[in-house]
Design an enzyme around this catalytic site. Structure first.
Site, PDB file in Angstrom:
ATOM      1  N   GLU A  95       0.830  -1.203   0.000  1.00 38.43           N
ATOM      2  CA  GLU A  95       0.000   0.000   0.000  1.00 38.43           C
ATOM      3  C   GLU A  95       0.871   1.262   0.000  1.00 38.43           C
ATOM      4  OE1 GLU A  95      -2.604   0.268   3.392  1.00 38.43           O
ATOM      5  OE2 GLU A  95      -3.959   1.612   2.315  1.00 38.43           O
ATOM      6  N   GLU A 141       2.800   8.865   7.669  1.00 39.24           N
ATOM      7  CA  GLU A 141       2.838   7.533   8.271  1.00 39.24           C
ATOM      8  C   GLU A 141       4.171   6.827   8.082  1.00 39.24           C
ATOM      9  OE1 GLU A 141      -0.512   4.970   7.868  1.00 39.24           O
ATOM     10  OE2 GLU A 141      -1.917   6.626   7.658  1.00 39.24           O
ATOM     11  N   ASP A 182      -5.175   3.421  -1.917  1.00 35.03           N
ATOM     12  CA  ASP A 182      -6.130   3.876  -0.901  1.00 35.03           C
ATOM     13  C   ASP A 182      -6.425   5.345  -1.199  1.00 35.03           C
ATOM     14  OD1 ASP A 182      -7.101   5.123   1.499  1.00 35.03           O
ATOM     15  OD2 ASP A 182      -6.250   3.523   2.725  1.00 35.03           O
ATOM     16  N   HIS A 211      -4.924   8.093   1.107  1.00 34.49           N
ATOM     17  CA  HIS A 211      -3.494   8.384   0.916  1.00 34.49           C
ATOM     18  C   HIS A 211      -3.250   9.060  -0.435  1.00 34.49           C
ATOM     19  CE1 HIS A 211      -2.614   6.184   4.519  1.00 34.49           C
ATOM     20  NE2 HIS A 211      -3.173   5.091   4.049  1.00 34.49           N
ATOM     21  N   HIS A 239      -8.658   0.517  -1.446  1.00 31.55           N
ATOM     22  CA  HIS A 239      -9.324   1.031  -0.239  1.00 31.55           C
ATOM     23  C   HIS A 239     -10.025   2.343  -0.548  1.00 31.55           C
ATOM     24  CE1 HIS A 239      -6.685  -1.066   3.061  1.00 31.55           C
ATOM     25  NE2 HIS A 239      -7.653  -1.848   2.605  1.00 31.55           N
ATOM     26  N   ARG A 294     -11.127  11.009   5.659  1.00 33.96           N
ATOM     27  CA  ARG A 294     -11.079   9.613   6.131  1.00 33.96           C
ATOM     28  C   ARG A 294     -12.399   9.165   6.765  1.00 33.96           C
ATOM     29  NH1 ARG A 294      -5.647   6.138   7.837  1.00 33.96           N
ATOM     30  NH2 ARG A 294      -5.955   4.851   6.021  1.00 33.96           N
ATOM     31  N   GLU A 324     -12.331   1.451   4.170  1.00 26.88           N
ATOM     32  CA  GLU A 324     -11.455   1.566   5.342  1.00 26.88           C
ATOM     33  C   GLU A 324     -11.532   3.023   5.781  1.00 26.88           C
ATOM     34  OE1 GLU A 324      -6.935   0.297   6.354  1.00 26.88           O
ATOM     35  OE2 GLU A 324      -7.215   1.995   5.003  1.00 26.88           O
TER      36      GLU A 324
HETATM   37  C1  LER Z   1      -3.992   0.716   6.087  1.00 26.71           C
HETATM   38  O1  LER Z   1      -4.651   0.162   5.033  1.00 26.71           O
HETATM   39  C2  LER Z   1      -3.789   2.164   5.913  1.00 26.71           C
HETATM   40  O2  LER Z   1      -4.358   2.769   5.045  1.00 26.71           O
HETATM   41  C3  LER Z   1      -2.852   2.870   6.767  1.00 26.71           C
HETATM   42  O3  LER Z   1      -3.238   4.194   6.954  1.00 26.71           O
HETATM   43  C4  LER Z   1      -2.470   2.170   8.023  1.00 26.71           C
HETATM   44  O4  LER Z   1      -1.583   2.920   8.737  1.00 26.71           O
HETATM   45 MN    MN Z   2      -5.577   1.695   3.555  1.00 27.40          MN
END
Ligand code: LER
Ligand code: MN
Length: 269
Positions: free
Chosen positions: A152, A158, A185, A188, A211, A217, A246
């Site tokens: 990912e 992060e 995702d 992100h 995701h 979020r 998510e």
């Molecule tokens: C996990 O899928 C994710 O998106 C992250 O932000 C986990 O730290």
């Molecule tokens: Mn994610």
């Protein structure tokens, strides 16, 4: 479009996992709201009764499209890029331990924060070399089983390792394994990608999992992302996998899950 939502098999600290309470109660609710699958967040596959898990999930007509592994970092500090070789080896062993479970469910194994963060005193280059080494080892073990890994791309707050699709595609080149691809995702991507839909197109058939969360979020529909174009572009790549929710349990987990599926199903029609 198949839809799933993240569900942790054990108590977890990660706040974007909406469901963490009693497993069967949550599976029943998720199935009742019309989801097709549950993405399982599993810290240690050794702590999971696979027969029982399969029984519960299939009794409710759900699939398991993906298994998340990040709790091993968040709660135990296991990481592919640690400076301690024992920690790196333990991380690789932990991920290999997910392979039988993933094979059983035909699930993608997610590699998120298990990649770690460059420790103080180590170069980024060294972390990347450790990461490539670990990913080659995991991919080789799983190749015989047909199991695939999805790394990912995560936002800069992060980790310092792999923020964008471009970073991920370079890593794919270095790892050189057919069963290694990316998880995109939208949360992100909204932070890191210059143009989200261009990055989705660039990733193409290397998108192994997806995701969704909105810009804040929260559940899709609660922020300013353009999910019409994001999902249209995703499906145009030929993506046949799951779109997995998510997001934060806001205003509460049940409401978020119900609003997400109502919003996402409406986009298809
Ligand atoms: C996990 O899928 C994710 O998106 C992250 O932000 C986990 O730290
Ligand atoms: Mn994610």
């Amino acid at each position: 479009m198949n839809l799933s939502i993240v569900l942790s098999t054990h108590a977890a600290q990660f706040q974007a996992v909406a469901f963490k309470g009693d497993f069967e109660t949550n599976v029943a609710k998720i199935a009742g709201w019309g989801y097709d699958g549950v993405e399982l967040a599993i810290r240690d596959p050794g702590l999971v009764d696979a027969d029982e898990l399969e029984h519960v999930v299939s009794a409710h007509g759900l699939t398991v499209p993906a298994i998340g592994t990040g709790q091993a970092w968040g709660e135990e500090g296991l990481s592919f890029s640690a400076d301690d070789p024992e920690v790196r080896a333990a991380a690789v062993e932990r991920i290999k331990g997910h392979v039988p479970l993933a094979a059983r469910f035909d699930a993608v194994i997610i590699l998120g924060l298990i990649r770690g963060i460059t420790p103080e005193g180590q170069t980024h280059e060294q972390s990347m070399a450790y990461l490539v080494e670990a990913l080659r080892e995991c991919s080789a073990v799983a190749a015989e089983t047909g199991v695939r890994f999805a790394l990912e791309s995560l936002n800069r707050y992060e980790t310092d390792l792999i923020h964008t699709v471009a970073d991920g595609l370079d890593l794919i080149e270095r790892v050189g394994a057919e069963n290694f691809g990316l998880l995109l995702d939208t949360f992100h991507m909204n932070v890191e990608e210059p143009v989200i839909v261009d990055s989705i197109r660039a990733c193409g058939d290397r998108i192994f999992h997806f995701h969704v969360a909105d810009s804040n979020r929260w559940y899709p529909g609660a922020g300013h992302l353009d999910f019409d174009s994001i999902l249209e572009t995703l499906l145009a790549t030929g993506y046949q996998g799951y779109v997995s929710g998510e997001f934060m349990p806001m205003p509460d987990a049940d409401t978020a899950a119900k609003r997400a599926i109502a919003y996402l199903r409406a986009i298809q029609t």
